[in-house]
Design an enzyme around this catalytic site. Structure first.
Site, PDB file in Angstrom:
ATOM      1  N   LYS A   1       0.844  -1.211   0.000  1.00 29.62           N
ATOM      2  CA  LYS A   1       0.000   0.000   0.000  1.00 29.62           C
ATOM      3  C   LYS A   1       0.870   1.248   0.000  1.00 29.62           C
ATOM      4  O   LYS A   1       0.650   2.170  -0.787  1.00 29.62           O
ATOM      5  CB  LYS A   1      -0.936  -0.012   1.224  1.00 29.62           C
TER       6      LYS A   1
ATOM      7  N   GLN B   1      -4.170  -0.851   9.643  1.00 28.89           N
ATOM      8  CA  GLN B   1      -4.256  -2.209   9.120  1.00 28.89           C
ATOM      9  C   GLN B   1      -4.864  -3.139  10.169  1.00 28.89           C
ATOM     10  O   GLN B   1      -4.477  -3.125  11.340  1.00 28.89           O
ATOM     11  CB  GLN B   1      -2.852  -2.694   8.690  1.00 28.89           C
TER      12      GLN B   1
ATOM     13  N   ASP C   1     -10.560   3.713   4.476  1.00 29.49           N
ATOM     14  CA  ASP C   1     -11.015   2.323   4.437  1.00 29.49           C
ATOM     15  C   ASP C   1     -12.543   2.246   4.364  1.00 29.49           C
ATOM     16  O   ASP C   1     -13.093   1.187   4.064  1.00 29.49           O
ATOM     17  CB  ASP C   1     -10.563   1.581   5.707  1.00 29.49           C
TER      18      ASP C   1
HETATM   19  N1  GUN Z   1      -7.113  -6.132   6.613  1.00 31.64           N
HETATM   20  C1  GUN Z   1      -7.588  -6.891   5.599  1.00 31.64           C
HETATM   21  N2  GUN Z   1      -8.154  -6.103   4.655  1.00 31.64           N
HETATM   22  C2  GUN Z   1      -8.033  -4.834   5.088  1.00 31.64           C
HETATM   23  C3  GUN Z   1      -8.429  -3.577   4.535  1.00 31.64           C
HETATM   24  O1  GUN Z   1      -9.017  -3.467   3.461  1.00 31.64           O
HETATM   25  N3  GUN Z   1      -8.104  -2.493   5.295  1.00 31.64           N
HETATM   26  C4  GUN Z   1      -7.472  -2.590   6.491  1.00 31.64           C
HETATM   27  N4  GUN Z   1      -7.233  -1.467   7.150  1.00 31.64           N
HETATM   28  N5  GUN Z   1      -7.108  -3.736   7.025  1.00 31.64           N
HETATM   29  C5  GUN Z   1      -7.385  -4.853   6.325  1.00 31.64           C
END
Ligand code: GUN
Length: 294
Positions: free
Chosen positions: A54, A98, A121
């Site tokens: 990311k 995350q 998110d």
């Molecule tokens: N963990 C698994 N998928 C995601 C996501 O799309 N965003 C975040 N912040 N954590 C995750």
């Protein structure tokens, strides 16, 4: 019939190129550089890989990534204090924490502490409620990617039967909301669903977001259906080699589906591209600018 393979990698690359162009225009015309804070607590190997991917994509789009790595022993109060400082920082337009978080931290409390305007998110209860109410909102990245992939196959999905397997807050529930907003007839299946294979066989669009390697078999799929596989599962294959597989038994499904996303190279790359899109949109909203239609 052999399915059309939906190339998520290529679509994500196109999307990222359009976003990078919009970011260049934002910098040129308004001297604005979108910034996103990527917060990782602990050292879960899968999360570390995702977070690195990311942050790299953020940089490649011309945005600024602020990486915050915290030890697994971080307390809830310490994380909430970091969120408060990121909320107050005008150079931070997006905040991504995350998931999953270590046991001592209540993830819902942390998500609710993020400024909804910076919630790239789309997990904050305000954004969840706005999506469910049909109001403009920041939309969870993986669900947005799923629907964009389905829309490359079908100009309209209105009236289609969509089955979503999985009811998580991250994927299942929001993808169902997005499909509903596109006027599909949506069913959410989960671990207590009776006769899942029969339900799946009715789906024109099948979204698998269970987290179980190759659980969806070829014979569960309606001939010609569009299959969106959200799973990313690490397995040891018959020859003893590690391999990434989805939630769908791809070799079987590809024989009868009309279109299918591969794993890897399907939904995964789109998740990252949609995060960049959310960051661009959040930045424009915070600066009172109209976000480009991408
Ligand atoms: N963990 C698994 N998928 C995601 C996501 O799309 N965003 C975040 N912040 N954590 C995750």
């Amino acid at each position: 019939m052999r399915a059309h393979i939906i190339d998520g990698k290529a679509l994500a690359a196109d999307l990222r190129a359009s976003i990078a162009e919009a970011v260049r225009a934002l910098r040129r015309e308004h001297a604005v550089v979108p910034g996103i804070a990527v917060v990782l607590v602990g050292d879960d190997p899968a999360s570390s890989v995702y977070v690195r991917a990311k942050s790299k994509a953020v940089g490649e789009a011309g945005m600024k990534a602020v990486d915050r790595r915290l030890p697994a022993s971080t307390s809830e109060a310490e994380l909430l204090a970091l969120i408060a400082s990121l909320n107050a920082d005008p150079s931070v337009n997006g905040i991504l924490v995350q998931l999953p978080l270590p046991r001592q931290i209540d993830a819902q409390k942390v998500i609710a502490a993020i400024d909804p305007e910076k919630d790239v998110d789309g997990f904050h209860p305000i954004n969840v409620g706005r999506l469910a109410s049909g109001l403009p909102s920041l939309i969870p990245c993986t669900p947005m990617g799923c629907v964009r992939l389905a829309r490359t196959v079908h100009a309209s999905i209105a009236g289609m039967d969509a089955v979503v397997i999985g009811r998580s807050n991250i994927v299942g529930k929001p993808v169902a909301q997005l499909l509903l907003a596109e006027n599909a007839t949506v069913t959410i299946a989960h671990s207590k669903t009776r006769d899942l294979p029969a339900l799946c066989r009715r789906a024109d669009i099948l979204v698998a977001a269970i987290g179980r390697p190759e659980m969806v078999r070829g014979e569960w799929i309606k001939p010609g259906a569009t299959v969106i596989d959200v799973g990313i599962n690490r397995i040891i294959d018959a020859s003893g080699k590690p391999r990434i597989v989805g939630d769908v038994a791809y070799a079987e499904a590809v024989q009868c589906a009309g279109a299918i996303t591969p794993v890897p190279g399907g939904v995964g790359p789109m998740t990252i591209a949609c995060l960049l899109l959310n960051t661009l949109r959040a930045t424009c909203a915070q600066k009172g600018l109209t976000a480009p239609t991408i």
